[in-house]
Write an enzyme that holds these catalytic residues in place. Sequence first.
Site, PDB file in Angstrom:
ATOM      1  N   LYS A  13      90.723  58.078  65.343  1.00 25.25           N
ATOM      2  CA  LYS A  13      90.307  58.495  66.689  1.00 25.25           C
ATOM      3  C   LYS A  13      88.818  58.849  66.723  1.00 25.25           C
ATOM      4  O   LYS A  13      88.079  58.396  67.592  1.00 25.25           O
ATOM      5  CB  LYS A  13      91.126  59.715  67.162  1.00 25.25           C
ATOM      6  CG  LYS A  13      92.615  59.462  67.264  1.00 25.25           C
ATOM      7  CD  LYS A  13      93.369  60.695  67.761  1.00 25.25           C
ATOM      8  CE  LYS A  13      93.281  61.920  66.867  1.00 25.25           C
ATOM      9  NZ  LYS A  13      93.896  61.741  65.523  1.00 25.25           N
ATOM     10  N   ARG A  88      97.021  67.618  72.982  1.00 28.66           N
ATOM     11  CA  ARG A  88      97.853  67.425  71.802  1.00 28.66           C
ATOM     12  C   ARG A  88      99.278  67.924  72.023  1.00 28.66           C
ATOM     13  O   ARG A  88     100.073  67.907  71.083  1.00 28.66           O
ATOM     14  CB  ARG A  88      97.241  68.203  70.643  1.00 28.66           C
ATOM     15  CG  ARG A  88      96.775  67.337  69.485  1.00 28.66           C
ATOM     16  CD  ARG A  88      96.184  68.291  68.474  1.00 28.66           C
ATOM     17  NE  ARG A  88      95.930  67.705  67.196  1.00 28.66           N
ATOM     18  CZ  ARG A  88      94.750  67.178  66.840  1.00 28.66           C
ATOM     19  NH1 ARG A  88      93.761  67.096  67.681  1.00 28.66           N
ATOM     20  NH2 ARG A  88      94.595  66.720  65.620  1.00 28.66           N
ATOM     21  N   ARG A 127      88.640  60.835  53.416  1.00 28.68           N
ATOM     22  CA  ARG A 127      87.719  61.122  54.528  1.00 28.68           C
ATOM     23  C   ARG A 127      86.604  62.073  54.110  1.00 28.68           C
ATOM     24  O   ARG A 127      86.824  63.062  53.430  1.00 28.68           O
ATOM     25  CB  ARG A 127      88.497  61.731  55.700  1.00 28.68           C
ATOM     26  CG  ARG A 127      87.583  62.296  56.786  1.00 28.68           C
ATOM     27  CD  ARG A 127      88.258  62.445  58.118  1.00 28.68           C
ATOM     28  NE  ARG A 127      89.414  63.310  58.110  1.00 28.68           N
ATOM     29  CZ  ARG A 127      90.262  63.405  59.130  1.00 28.68           C
ATOM     30  NH1 ARG A 127      90.077  62.679  60.221  1.00 28.68           N
ATOM     31  NH2 ARG A 127      91.301  64.211  59.060  1.00 28.68           N
ATOM     32  N   ARG A 161      86.934  67.933  54.512  1.00 35.20           N
ATOM     33  CA  ARG A 161      87.484  69.037  55.311  1.00 35.20           C
ATOM     34  C   ARG A 161      88.500  69.831  54.504  1.00 35.20           C
ATOM     35  O   ARG A 161      89.295  69.253  53.768  1.00 35.20           O
ATOM     36  CB  ARG A 161      88.152  68.476  56.569  1.00 35.20           C
ATOM     37  CG  ARG A 161      87.150  68.135  57.652  1.00 35.20           C
ATOM     38  CD  ARG A 161      87.743  67.337  58.783  1.00 35.20           C
ATOM     39  NE  ARG A 161      89.075  67.776  59.188  1.00 35.20           N
ATOM     40  CZ  ARG A 161      89.780  67.187  60.149  1.00 35.20           C
ATOM     41  NH1 ARG A 161      89.286  66.136  60.797  1.00 35.20           N
ATOM     42  NH2 ARG A 161      90.964  67.631  60.469  1.00 35.20           N
ATOM     43  N   ARG A 172     100.674  68.339  59.526  1.00 35.16           N
ATOM     44  CA  ARG A 172     100.041  67.769  60.727  1.00 35.16           C
ATOM     45  C   ARG A 172     100.814  66.561  61.248  1.00 35.16           C
ATOM     46  O   ARG A 172     100.916  66.360  62.454  1.00 35.16           O
ATOM     47  CB  ARG A 172      98.582  67.406  60.430  1.00 35.16           C
ATOM     48  CG  ARG A 172      97.664  68.626  60.552  1.00 35.16           C
ATOM     49  CD  ARG A 172      96.515  68.594  59.605  1.00 35.16           C
ATOM     50  NE  ARG A 172      95.569  67.534  59.879  1.00 35.16           N
ATOM     51  CZ  ARG A 172      94.668  67.092  58.985  1.00 35.16           C
ATOM     52  NH1 ARG A 172      94.629  67.612  57.781  1.00 35.16           N
ATOM     53  NH2 ARG A 172      93.836  66.151  59.309  1.00 35.16           N
TER      54      ARG A 172
HETATM   55  P1  ADP Z   1      91.153  60.811  63.224  1.00 37.56           P
HETATM   56  O1  ADP Z   1      90.015  61.281  64.087  1.00 37.56           O
HETATM   57  O2  ADP Z   1      92.197  60.055  63.995  1.00 37.56           O
HETATM   58  O3  ADP Z   1      91.745  61.888  62.395  1.00 37.56           O
HETATM   59  P2  ADP Z   1      89.063  59.517  61.629  1.00 37.56           P
HETATM   60  O4  ADP Z   1      88.272  58.732  62.606  1.00 37.56           O
HETATM   61  O5  ADP Z   1      88.502  60.775  61.119  1.00 37.56           O
HETATM   62  O6  ADP Z   1      90.569  59.735  62.196  1.00 37.56           O
HETATM   63  O7  ADP Z   1      89.403  58.538  60.402  1.00 37.56           O
HETATM   64  C1  ADP Z   1      90.146  58.989  59.268  1.00 37.56           C
HETATM   65  C2  ADP Z   1      89.575  58.310  58.017  1.00 37.56           C
HETATM   66  O8  ADP Z   1      89.859  56.904  58.063  1.00 37.56           O
HETATM   67  C3  ADP Z   1      88.050  58.419  57.878  1.00 37.56           C
HETATM   68  O9  ADP Z   1      87.762  58.570  56.509  1.00 37.56           O
HETATM   69  C4  ADP Z   1      87.536  57.072  58.400  1.00 37.56           C
HETATM   70  O10 ADP Z   1      86.315  56.683  57.771  1.00 37.56           O
HETATM   71  C5  ADP Z   1      88.667  56.139  58.007  1.00 37.56           C
HETATM   72  N1  ADP Z   1      88.848  55.026  58.941  1.00 37.56           N
HETATM   73  C6  ADP Z   1      88.720  55.030  60.287  1.00 37.56           C
HETATM   74  N2  ADP Z   1      89.002  53.823  60.806  1.00 37.56           N
HETATM   75  C7  ADP Z   1      89.323  53.024  59.752  1.00 37.56           C
HETATM   76  C8  ADP Z   1      89.699  51.649  59.625  1.00 37.56           C
HETATM   77  N3  ADP Z   1      89.828  50.855  60.693  1.00 37.56           N
HETATM   78  N4  ADP Z   1      89.950  51.177  58.391  1.00 37.56           N
HETATM   79  C9  ADP Z   1      89.834  51.978  57.304  1.00 37.56           C
HETATM   80  N5  ADP Z   1      89.495  53.276  57.350  1.00 37.56           N
HETATM   81  C10 ADP Z   1      89.234  53.796  58.564  1.00 37.56           C
HETATM   82  P1  ADP Z   2      92.577  65.029  62.859  1.00 40.79           P
HETATM   83  O1  ADP Z   2      91.415  64.172  63.255  1.00 40.79           O
HETATM   84  O2  ADP Z   2      92.855  64.953  61.395  1.00 40.79           O
HETATM   85  O3  ADP Z   2      93.758  64.829  63.712  1.00 40.79           O
HETATM   86  P2  ADP Z   2      91.240  67.159  64.297  1.00 40.79           P
HETATM   87  O4  ADP Z   2      89.836  67.303  63.890  1.00 40.79           O
HETATM   88  O5  ADP Z   2      91.506  66.448  65.577  1.00 40.79           O
HETATM   89  O6  ADP Z   2      92.068  66.497  63.085  1.00 40.79           O
HETATM   90  O7  ADP Z   2      91.950  68.562  64.352  1.00 40.79           O
HETATM   91  C1  ADP Z   2      91.919  69.429  63.251  1.00 40.79           C
HETATM   92  C2  ADP Z   2      92.745  70.662  63.576  1.00 40.79           C
HETATM   93  O8  ADP Z   2      92.151  71.339  64.697  1.00 40.79           O
HETATM   94  C3  ADP Z   2      94.178  70.410  63.984  1.00 40.79           C
HETATM   95  O9  ADP Z   2      95.049  70.274  62.862  1.00 40.79           O
HETATM   96  C4  ADP Z   2      94.478  71.662  64.809  1.00 40.79           C
HETATM   97  O10 ADP Z   2      94.703  72.783  63.972  1.00 40.79           O
HETATM   98  C5  ADP Z   2      93.155  71.891  65.524  1.00 40.79           C
HETATM   99  N1  ADP Z   2      93.112  71.214  66.835  1.00 40.79           N
HETATM  100  C6  ADP Z   2      92.301  70.200  67.213  1.00 40.79           C
HETATM  101  N2  ADP Z   2      92.549  69.835  68.482  1.00 40.79           N
HETATM  102  C7  ADP Z   2      93.560  70.635  68.918  1.00 40.79           C
HETATM  103  C8  ADP Z   2      94.289  70.750  70.138  1.00 40.79           C
HETATM  104  N3  ADP Z   2      94.046  69.942  71.184  1.00 40.79           N
HETATM  105  N4  ADP Z   2      95.249  71.696  70.209  1.00 40.79           N
HETATM  106  C9  ADP Z   2      95.503  72.531  69.192  1.00 40.79           C
HETATM  107  N5  ADP Z   2      94.879  72.460  68.016  1.00 40.79           N
HETATM  108  C10 ADP Z   2      93.914  71.521  67.868  1.00 40.79           C
END
Ligand code: ADP
Ligand code: ADP
Length: 214
Positions: A13, A88, A127, A161, A172
């Site tokens: 995302k 969420r 990541r 992280r 999660r």
């Molecule tokens: P989210 O915001 O949904 O948690 P991230 O954008 O942080 O996901 O991506 C999670 C991990 O996957 C990061 O290390 C990112 O570099 C990697 N990633 C994102 N898109 C791809 C893809 N299309 N193929 C491989 N790795 C990816």
């Molecule tokens: P990921 O990309 O791995 O899904 P995020 O960076 O979006 O992780 O979120 C990290 C953490 O921040 C979540 O596990 C949660 O604890 C908190 N968080 C983020 N967005 C929300 C939301 N909309 N509602 C509640 N908690 C949230």
Amino acid sequence: MRIVLVGPPGAGKGTQAHVLAKTLSIPHISTGDLFRANISQSTPLGLEAKGYMDKGQLVPDEVTIGMAKDRLLQSDTAGGFLLDGFPRNLAQAKALDEFLSEQRIGLDGALDLEVPEDEVVKRIAGRRICRNNGAHVYHVVYNPPAAEGVCDECGGELYQRSDDTEESVRTRLEVYHTETEPIIDYYVQQGLVTTIPALGTVDEVTQRAVDALK
Ligand code: ADP
Ligand code: ADP
Ligand code: ADP
């Protein structure tokens, strides 16, 4: 355009939102990044959020919804935004709808990034994100920076992280299934959802998202 990105942790995302926001010239609003910015500045909001985040649980709605609204109000909401990680759960989705309808606007779409669970686990394990800007996201294998530990975009230090541990990821994913997935149905009922297969390269996924928004 006013768009919501949905998908499990690690789906990509943040990565996609960063590119799409630039392409569409709209702000990328990530509640996870906002919480992490508050934590690094040791604000009361950050201190409250940290305990939940480290356990992989959702931060309570009272805190999260207020923070998301404040951030939306800082930008030209009607002009568009890309929400990453918010809403969420159903309460957040309904609060967002109410907030937007007060401004006589609505969402244009919800993109649901679909990725198998074993891939999500691999993505999260490798990541690395930038201390200066949480939207600068890397992966040690899939998307490594040119110089180890240094952000290509801004030279910032890359770090892992504290919630990207196997135990937290398991929680999660459970939280995603029980609390977040129901919002997909909620948006399907509003005719807003496009499912984007999120396997493949970052560019391939971006292209699918851009096509879906045409
Ligand atoms: P989210 O915001 O949904 O948690 P991230 O954008 O942080 O996901 O991506 C999670 C991990 O996957 C990061 O290390 C990112 O570099 C990697 N990633 C994102 N898109 C791809 C893809 N299309 N193929 C491989 N790795 C990816
Ligand atoms: P990921 O990309 O791995 O899904 P995020 O960076 O979006 O992780 O979120 C990290 C953490 O921040 C979540 O596990 C949660 O604890 C908190 N968080 C983020 N967005 C929300 C939301 N909309 N509602 C509640 N908690 C949230
Ligand atoms: P940039 O460094 O990308 O130019 P700014 O410093 O201009 O961003 O940020 C403007 C506002 O947007 C600030 O309140 C900042 O906290 C917020 N902001 C920046 N990036 C994000 C993001 N990815 N998610 C949520 N808010 C953000």
